[in-house]
Design a protein around this motif. Structure first.
Motif, PDB file in Angstrom:
ATOM      1  N   HIS A 139       0.837  -1.205   0.000  1.00 47.31           N
ATOM      2  CA  HIS A 139       0.000   0.000   0.000  1.00 47.31           C
ATOM      3  C   HIS A 139       0.872   1.256   0.000  1.00 47.31           C
ATOM      4  O   HIS A 139       0.591   2.213  -0.721  1.00 47.31           O
ATOM      5  CB  HIS A 139      -0.926   0.019   1.228  1.00 47.31           C
ATOM      6  N   GLN A 140       1.926   1.228   0.824  1.00 47.26           N
ATOM      7  CA  GLN A 140       2.803   2.399   0.934  1.00 47.26           C
ATOM      8  C   GLN A 140       3.537   2.661  -0.375  1.00 47.26           C
ATOM      9  O   GLN A 140       3.672   3.817  -0.809  1.00 47.26           O
ATOM     10  CB  GLN A 140       3.821   2.189   2.069  1.00 47.26           C
ATOM     11  N   GLN A 151       1.137   4.247  -2.747  1.00 54.31           N
ATOM     12  CA  GLN A 151       0.884   5.637  -2.345  1.00 54.31           C
ATOM     13  C   GLN A 151       2.076   6.540  -2.675  1.00 54.31           C
ATOM     14  O   GLN A 151       1.906   7.652  -3.171  1.00 54.31           O
ATOM     15  CB  GLN A 151       0.567   5.689  -0.849  1.00 54.31           C
ATOM     16  N   SER A 162      -6.532   9.051  -2.654  1.00 54.01           N
ATOM     17  CA  SER A 162      -6.211   7.774  -2.017  1.00 54.01           C
ATOM     18  C   SER A 162      -6.202   7.904  -0.498  1.00 54.01           C
ATOM     19  O   SER A 162      -6.069   9.009   0.046  1.00 54.01           O
ATOM     20  CB  SER A 162      -4.858   7.250  -2.515  1.00 54.01           C
ATOM     21  N   GLU A 163      -6.368   6.752   0.152  1.00 52.55           N
ATOM     22  CA  GLU A 163      -6.396   6.678   1.628  1.00 52.55           C
ATOM     23  C   GLU A 163      -7.404   7.684   2.209  1.00 52.55           C
ATOM     24  O   GLU A 163      -7.093   8.435   3.127  1.00 52.55           O
ATOM     25  CB  GLU A 163      -4.997   6.922   2.210  1.00 52.55           C
ATOM     26  N   ARG A 193     -11.514   3.569   5.723  1.00 47.77           N
ATOM     27  CA  ARG A 193     -10.545   4.321   4.927  1.00 47.77           C
ATOM     28  C   ARG A 193     -10.341   3.549   3.637  1.00 47.77           C
ATOM     29  O   ARG A 193      -9.827   2.443   3.655  1.00 47.77           O
ATOM     30  CB  ARG A 193      -9.232   4.480   5.684  1.00 47.77           C
ATOM     31  N   ASP A 198      -8.979   2.676  -0.227  1.00 47.00           N
ATOM     32  CA  ASP A 198      -7.657   2.740  -0.860  1.00 47.00           C
ATOM     33  C   ASP A 198      -7.584   3.836  -1.913  1.00 47.00           C
ATOM     34  O   ASP A 198      -6.688   4.668  -1.890  1.00 47.00           O
ATOM     35  CB  ASP A 198      -7.301   1.391  -1.492  1.00 47.00           C
TER      36      ASP A 198
END
Length: 200
Positions: free
Chosen positions: A61-62, A65, A97-98, A114, A116
């Motif tokens: 995910h990071q 992002q 996002s997020e 939250r 994605d």
């Protein structure tokens, strides 16, 4: 602790305890509500394995992002490269996002989530959720993204047309358009809340 403001609501998120508080009231996460139907999907799995899997999911995910927000492209990250491939192939643009969202029932906040991504594809906007699980559970992700869709529309007053899921795990890369069924999703929320009231 992280905080966000959506309209007249202040959300606090305590990461250590995975606790969401909305205007001073503890609310369940959308993931918690999904356990009403699907149970704990990882019951019986060794804790160390779960810890590694969770860490890898967070890293994926990071990486996505960082790529979307700062243009950081880790060429050695196979899952990120597969994400970029799918994004180009299906021609979607990431709008945000997020994003924190509040789910309401009869104008009362009942859950927090939250999501994605909000993506735009073929002139339409929708929710896109990533999974790094060994298998992609379409039913689970359909419920999840439908609840995110409803909560996003309620929180930001902007309509969405579709829900989707992206499965990224090592060599696996697949993008799924999922069925929109808000009635099905909200039925689960009502069942969860009824169950909570019964235990009070």
């Amino acid at each position: 602790m992280q905080t966000w403001t959506i309209g007249n609501y202040v959300i606090e998120y305590w990461e250590d305890s995975h606790l969401y508080i909305c205007n001073g009231i503890i609310l369940p996460s959308i993931t918690t509500i999904l356990k009403k139907k699907f149970g704990n999907k990882y019951q019986g799995v060794d804790e160390r394995i779960l810890e590694v899997a969770s860490q890898r999911g967070t890293e994926m995910h990071q990486a996505i992002q960082d790529y979307e927000e700062d243009g950081i492209n880790d060429l050695n990250n196979r899952e990120l490269q597969n994400y970029i491939f799918l994004k180009k192939h299906y021609k979607w643009q990431v709008m945000s996002s997020e994003m924190p969202v509040i789910l309401f029932l009869d104008d009362v906040p009942v859950a927090i989530g939250r999501l994605d991504q909000i993506i735009e594809m073929n002139g339409e906007r929708g929710v896109n959720d990533f999974k790094r699980t060994a298998t992609f559970d379409k039913e689970y992700v359909a419920y999840q993204t439908n609840l995110y869709k409803i909560a996003y529309e309620q929180s930001y007053h902007m309509p969405l047309s579709f829900v989707s899921g992206t499965h990224l795990r090592e060599e696996k890369r697949k993008f799924y358009k999922l069925p929109v069924n808000e009635e099905m999703a909200m039925k689960l929320v009502k069942e969860y809340l009824e169950g909570q009231n019964d235990t009070k």
